[in-house]
Design an enzyme around this catalytic site. Structure first.
Site, mmCIF file in Angstrom:
data_model
loop_
_atom_site.group_PDB
_atom_site.id
_atom_site.type_symbol
_atom_site.label_atom_id
_atom_site.label_comp_id
_atom_site.label_asym_id
_atom_site.label_seq_id
_atom_site.Cartn_x
_atom_site.Cartn_y
_atom_site.Cartn_z
ATOM 1 N N GLY A 128 0.838 -1.135 -0.024
ATOM 2 C CA GLY A 128 -0.019 0.122 -0.108
ATOM 3 C C GLY A 128 0.912 1.299 -0.099
ATOM 4 O O GLY A 128 0.667 2.236 0.705
ATOM 5 N N HIS A 129 1.899 1.412 -0.887
ATOM 6 C CA HIS A 129 2.551 2.222 -0.953
ATOM 7 C C HIS A 129 3.683 2.302 -2.259
ATOM 8 O O HIS A 129 3.547 1.451 -2.823
ATOM 9 C CB HIS A 129 3.702 2.321 0.448
ATOM 10 N N ALA A 130 4.318 3.246 -2.418
ATOM 11 C CA ALA A 130 5.270 3.398 -3.654
ATOM 12 C C ALA A 130 6.597 4.022 -2.980
ATOM 13 O O ALA A 130 6.723 4.640 -1.920
ATOM 14 C CB ALA A 130 4.895 4.282 -4.741
ATOM 15 N N ARG A 169 2.503 -0.641 -4.895
ATOM 16 C CA ARG A 169 2.585 -1.975 -4.633
ATOM 17 C C ARG A 169 1.270 -2.167 -3.600
ATOM 18 O O ARG A 169 1.635 -1.599 -2.701
ATOM 19 C CB ARG A 169 3.613 -2.623 -4.661
ATOM 20 N N ILE A 174 5.609 6.801 -0.261
ATOM 21 C CA ILE A 174 4.554 7.662 -0.776
ATOM 22 C C ILE A 174 3.274 6.706 -0.130
ATOM 23 O O ILE A 174 3.098 5.445 -0.734
ATOM 24 C CB ILE A 174 4.329 8.131 -2.221
#
Length: 134
Positions: free
Chosen positions: A52-54, A99, A124
């Protein structure tokens, strides 16, 4: 962050087959970066979603060393799902790709080889912010 889904790679990890048990080896030429951090996810409850981030700069290489799980990848425009279920194949995720990891099988272990040490400023964590930076 002009990275796209097309920059994601499945990389086969060299495998030495032996009747006593196979060995897979990751040496410096397998990945396009020096590994600076290693961590792993395990005992993920049924139905839980990880990721749940980049990352702004960090690249990561994910391997299902046991069991299986799905990786949902998004470049801000396109989305792709990759199932990892073999310990001799890994998923190279470059910087700038959102992802999420889901559908972990019982007993699964996700090993991550990261290009940098942990730095919260490189994450992020809100999808709307990710889309705004694309």
């Amino acid at each position: 962050m002009n990275t796209s889904i097309n920059d994601i790679q499945i990389i086969e990890i060299p495998k030495i087959v032996d009747h006593r048990g196979n060995i897979s080896v990751i040496e410096k030429e397998v990945l396009p970066y020096e590994v600076k951090r290693v961590y792993y996810l395990y005992d993920v409850p049924s139905g839980a979603v990880r990721g749940g981030h980049a990352h702004i700069e960090q690249a990561e290489f994910l391997i299902a060393v046991s069991g299986s799980f799905d990786v949902i990848l998004n470049d801000g425009t396109n989305e792709k799902k990759v199932t990892l279920n073999k310990p001799n194949k890994g998923l190279l995720i470059p910087k700038g790709i959102w992802r999420e990891l889901e559908d972990f099988s019982s007993g699964s272990v996700c090993l991550v080889l990261a290009s940098d040490v942990y730095d919260e400023a490189d994450y992020i964590r809100e999808y709307a912010n990710f889309k705004a930076q694309k």
